[in-house]
Design a protein around this motif. Sequence first.
Motif, PDB file in Angstrom:
ATOM      1  N   TYR A   1      20.991  12.611  59.277  1.00 11.50           N
ATOM      2  CA  TYR A   1      21.121  12.758  60.843  1.00 11.50           C
ATOM      3  C   TYR A   1      21.595  11.465  61.462  1.00 11.50           C
ATOM      4  O   TYR A   1      22.611  11.004  62.139  1.00 11.50           O
ATOM      5  CB  TYR A   1      20.134  13.371  61.241  1.00 11.50           C
ATOM      6  CG  TYR A   1      20.282  13.469  62.987  1.00 11.50           C
ATOM      7  CD1 TYR A   1      21.013  14.523  63.400  1.00 11.50           C
ATOM      8  CD2 TYR A   1      19.598  12.322  63.947  1.00 11.50           C
ATOM      9  CE1 TYR A   1      21.259  14.396  64.845  1.00 11.50           C
ATOM     10  CE2 TYR A   1      19.871  12.663  65.103  1.00 11.50           C
ATOM     11  CZ  TYR A   1      20.808  13.769  65.799  1.00 11.50           C
ATOM     12  OH  TYR A   1      21.142  13.980  67.188  1.00 11.50           O
ATOM     13  N   ARG A   2      20.729  10.119  61.117  1.00  7.16           N
ATOM     14  CA  ARG A   2      21.009   8.912  61.758  1.00  7.16           C
ATOM     15  C   ARG A   2      22.231   8.488  60.950  1.00  7.16           C
ATOM     16  O   ARG A   2      23.143   7.621  61.658  1.00  7.16           O
ATOM     17  CB  ARG A   2      19.845   8.021  61.642  1.00  7.16           C
ATOM     18  CG  ARG A   2      18.874   8.501  62.307  1.00  7.16           C
ATOM     19  CD  ARG A   2      17.506   7.613  62.201  1.00  7.16           C
ATOM     20  NE  ARG A   2      17.709   6.185  62.384  1.00  7.16           N
ATOM     21  CZ  ARG A   2      16.980   5.109  62.208  1.00  7.16           C
ATOM     22  NH1 ARG A   2      15.841   5.555  61.672  1.00  7.16           N
ATOM     23  NH2 ARG A   2      17.451   3.928  62.394  1.00  7.16           N
TER      24      ARG A   2
ATOM     25  N   GLU B   1      25.025   9.722  60.085  1.00 11.31           N
ATOM     26  CA  GLU B   1      26.342  10.371  60.168  1.00 11.31           C
ATOM     27  C   GLU B   1      27.111   9.888  61.312  1.00 11.31           C
ATOM     28  O   GLU B   1      28.285   9.684  61.569  1.00 11.31           O
ATOM     29  CB  GLU B   1      26.054  11.927  60.548  1.00 11.31           C
ATOM     30  CG  GLU B   1      25.385  12.123  61.857  1.00 11.31           C
ATOM     31  CD  GLU B   1      25.137  13.766  62.161  1.00 11.31           C
ATOM     32  OE1 GLU B   1      25.504  14.258  63.206  1.00 11.31           O
ATOM     33  OE2 GLU B   1      24.783  14.409  61.451  1.00 11.31           O
TER      34      GLU B   1
ATOM     35  N   SER C   1      23.840  17.290  57.241  1.00  9.51           N
ATOM     36  CA  SER C   1      22.496  17.149  58.150  1.00  9.51           C
ATOM     37  C   SER C   1      21.921  18.200  58.709  1.00  9.51           C
ATOM     38  O   SER C   1      20.808  18.532  59.030  1.00  9.51           O
ATOM     39  CB  SER C   1      22.779  15.940  58.969  1.00  9.51           C
ATOM     40  OG  SER C   1      23.576  16.498  60.182  1.00  9.51           O
ATOM     41  N   PHE C   2      22.740  19.056  59.266  1.00 11.18           N
ATOM     42  CA  PHE C   2      22.528  20.494  59.797  1.00 11.18           C
ATOM     43  C   PHE C   2      21.654  21.226  58.864  1.00 11.18           C
ATOM     44  O   PHE C   2      20.666  21.857  59.073  1.00 11.18           O
ATOM     45  CB  PHE C   2      23.606  21.368  60.326  1.00 11.18           C
ATOM     46  CG  PHE C   2      23.463  22.735  60.715  1.00 11.18           C
ATOM     47  CD1 PHE C   2      22.631  22.770  62.030  1.00 11.18           C
ATOM     48  CD2 PHE C   2      23.730  23.963  60.065  1.00 11.18           C
ATOM     49  CE1 PHE C   2      22.318  24.031  62.395  1.00 11.18           C
ATOM     50  CE2 PHE C   2      23.469  25.152  60.631  1.00 11.18           C
ATOM     51  CZ  PHE C   2      22.621  25.264  61.661  1.00 11.18           C
TER      52      PHE C   2
ATOM     53  N   LEU D   1      18.237  19.647  58.321  1.00 18.83           N
ATOM     54  CA  LEU D   1      17.563  19.619  59.342  1.00 18.83           C
ATOM     55  C   LEU D   1      16.836  21.045  59.406  1.00 18.83           C
ATOM     56  O   LEU D   1      15.676  21.391  59.711  1.00 18.83           O
ATOM     57  CB  LEU D   1      18.265  19.356  60.661  1.00 18.83           C
ATOM     58  CG  LEU D   1      18.466  17.895  60.667  1.00 18.83           C
ATOM     59  CD1 LEU D   1      19.567  17.735  61.967  1.00 18.83           C
ATOM     60  CD2 LEU D   1      17.144  17.157  61.330  1.00 18.83           C
TER      61      LEU D   1
ATOM     62  N   ALA E   1      16.245  14.565  55.987  1.00 20.96           N
ATOM     63  CA  ALA E   1      17.060  15.049  57.005  1.00 20.96           C
ATOM     64  C   ALA E   1      17.332  14.071  58.074  1.00 20.96           C
ATOM     65  O   ALA E   1      18.547  14.073  58.477  1.00 20.96           O
ATOM     66  CB  ALA E   1      16.541  16.323  57.493  1.00 20.96           C
ATOM     67  N   THR E   2      16.203  13.324  58.430  1.00 19.63           N
ATOM     68  CA  THR E   2      16.263  12.269  59.520  1.00 19.63           C
ATOM     69  C   THR E   2      17.177  11.156  59.257  1.00 19.63           C
ATOM     70  O   THR E   2      18.188  10.936  59.828  1.00 19.63           O
ATOM     71  CB  THR E   2      14.930  11.735  59.708  1.00 19.63           C
ATOM     72  OG1 THR E   2      13.831  12.820  60.026  1.00 19.63           O
ATOM     73  CG2 THR E   2      15.058  10.690  60.689  1.00 19.63           C
TER      74      THR E   2
ATOM     75  N   LEU F   1      15.279  17.080  66.629  1.00 21.13           N
ATOM     76  CA  LEU F   1      16.751  16.475  66.060  1.00 21.13           C
ATOM     77  C   LEU F   1      17.805  17.773  65.482  1.00 21.13           C
ATOM     78  O   LEU F   1      18.737  17.516  65.805  1.00 21.13           O
ATOM     79  CB  LEU F   1      16.324  15.802  64.643  1.00 21.13           C
ATOM     80  CG  LEU F   1      15.714  14.403  64.737  1.00 21.13           C
ATOM     81  CD1 LEU F   1      15.586  13.817  63.652  1.00 21.13           C
ATOM     82  CD2 LEU F   1      16.512  13.611  65.860  1.00 21.13           C
ATOM     83  N   LEU F   2      16.938  18.877  65.356  1.00 21.10           N
ATOM     84  CA  LEU F   2      17.709  19.974  64.880  1.00 21.10           C
ATOM     85  C   LEU F   2      18.296  20.652  66.224  1.00 21.10           C
ATOM     86  O   LEU F   2      19.431  20.812  66.191  1.00 21.10           O
ATOM     87  CB  LEU F   2      16.725  20.941  64.316  1.00 21.10           C
ATOM     88  CG  LEU F   2      17.427  22.470  63.926  1.00 21.10           C
ATOM     89  CD1 LEU F   2      18.674  22.411  63.122  1.00 21.10           C
ATOM     90  CD2 LEU F   2      16.521  23.489  63.379  1.00 21.10           C
TER      91      LEU F   2
ATOM     92  N   LYS G   1      21.492  18.588  66.878  1.00 21.03           N
ATOM     93  CA  LYS G   1      22.429  19.151  66.025  1.00 21.03           C
ATOM     94  C   LYS G   1      23.184  20.271  66.613  1.00 21.03           C
ATOM     95  O   LYS G   1      24.371  20.457  66.467  1.00 21.03           O
ATOM     96  CB  LYS G   1      21.895  19.130  64.791  1.00 21.03           C
ATOM     97  CG  LYS G   1      22.874  19.552  63.579  1.00 21.03           C
ATOM     98  CD  LYS G   1      24.084  18.951  63.688  1.00 21.03           C
ATOM     99  CE  LYS G   1      24.118  17.284  62.989  1.00 21.03           C
ATOM    100  NZ  LYS G   1      25.240  16.629  63.202  1.00 21.03           N
TER     101      LYS G   1
ATOM    102  N   LYS H   1      27.899  15.575  58.521  1.00 13.18           N
ATOM    103  CA  LYS H   1      27.327  16.291  59.665  1.00 13.18           C
ATOM    104  C   LYS H   1      27.327  17.623  59.475  1.00 13.18           C
ATOM    105  O   LYS H   1      26.194  18.449  59.880  1.00 13.18           O
ATOM    106  CB  LYS H   1      28.471  16.405  60.796  1.00 13.18           C
ATOM    107  CG  LYS H   1      28.950  15.053  61.736  1.00 13.18           C
ATOM    108  CD  LYS H   1      29.717  15.373  62.778  1.00 13.18           C
ATOM    109  CE  LYS H   1      29.688  14.085  63.664  1.00 13.18           C
ATOM    110  NZ  LYS H   1      30.457  14.216  65.031  1.00 13.18           N
TER     111      LYS H   1
END
Length: 480
Positions: A182-183, A185, A199-200, A203, A178-179, A219-220, A223, A196
């Motif tokens: 997220y990075r 995107e 990643s949601f 997360l 997930a991390t 991080l969540l 988002k 995007k």
Amino acid sequence: MSESQDTLKSRLEELKCHFTWGLQEKDFEIKELEERLKIQLVYLNKNLKGRLYNLLAYINHLKNNYTEAIANLQKAEDILQESNVSETDMKYLLTFSNYAWVYYCLNNSERSKLFIDKINTIHTQSKELKDLVQSETYGEEGWALLKCCGQYLGKAKDCFEKALKGNPDDPEWNTEMATVVYRLEGFRGRECTDLKCLSFQLLERAVKLDPKNSVIKVLLALKLQELKKHEDAMKHIKGALELTPDLPYMLRYVAKFYRRAGKFEEAIKLLKKAVNITPTSGFLHYQLGLCYRQMLIHKKKTGRGNYRGPHMQEIRDLTEKAIFNFEMVLEVKRTCLHVHFDLADMYSRSDQHKKAEETYKKATELTTIPEYEQQQAHLHYGTFLEKWKKSENEAVEQYKEGLRIPEQNKHREECETSLRRIANHRVERNPRDASGLALLGFISKENQDKSNAMKWYEKALKSDPSNDEYLSVLFDLKLK
């Protein structure tokens, strides 16, 4: 090299460890990475420290410091022993593999073979756990790639995908996956709609599997903030702060959340708290710099026309603080391209144009950044030279350097657009302007349009028959 040495080398190359994962010194700044890992040693839990010691051992190898490399591997081994992990457990694979390579580098074949034998024993006893072993191995590789530098994010994602195939519900690999997504995107200014959305989902899953991980909660929240779900986002922020109120790595993301929400004072308060704990963190200083810059922009908008007294003093203070923090980032992380741009922008805003130019120039001289960023550096420097310094010729040289790099992307296109604009303007003023004609030839040449390139350079030579550069380029074009 003897036959036995050849055999040993080939056995070593089959191992899965830092020595075989393609971690190249040219891709990251050793000193900055080492400093960052040492800071994390203080705050990561005991199990993760073993990984850090292994990565530090590899960094020691890059510095030819094998005494320290062995010391770090011994620390990693001690952590496993203290946790009563059997020496035939798969968790020893990484440390034993790195040991084997370190002793090979020290020309100690016997010790190297000893660790290879231990590795073989682990594999023999773990045959029935093949999927878990592969999951552990790919997860370790992804973790190392993620720690080293942004350039490895894509590779890290592939590793975590493989790790999750072998162990789909592993909380740690779900969190790391997930991390990294997220990075990725928004990595290097890219907008990836597919990532995007992904990643949601990742997360959310990671938080469910590892609800006590404060960093993944934040991080969540970030988002959710992007998705305008502010109430849900704030719940996760509060939950994270309750779990680990003094964890710098978590605080920096909470501060980012507050900064995005326009709550600059709250963000700065948290960042200062984190900086007191880890004063050399480039990320923290960068977030502080961004806060002060955004406050500065806001003050200028709300105080339009007010150029005296306390208002102007406040603007000067915010400018100085933003510059100080951006400078601090580059002291510890000299290869951060976007920080060079942000610092140069602040110098320009405060009429320190000489410092701004020096900063842009340093950005073009970075050697560990990919071609994509090299083009970006030349484009930004060229724009500065053209708009601020009013030096069109110097700007042309930077745009040309950006166009010479063949990677196709928006920065190369912008370099070409700037060159074409300047060339057309020169030719419009004077149809016989040799520099403008040659510039159009250069653009065609770099775009592999040989026919048009020759046409433009021939026209340039008619206007400037004694120009050796045009003659040489035309000769090369005809030769090809």
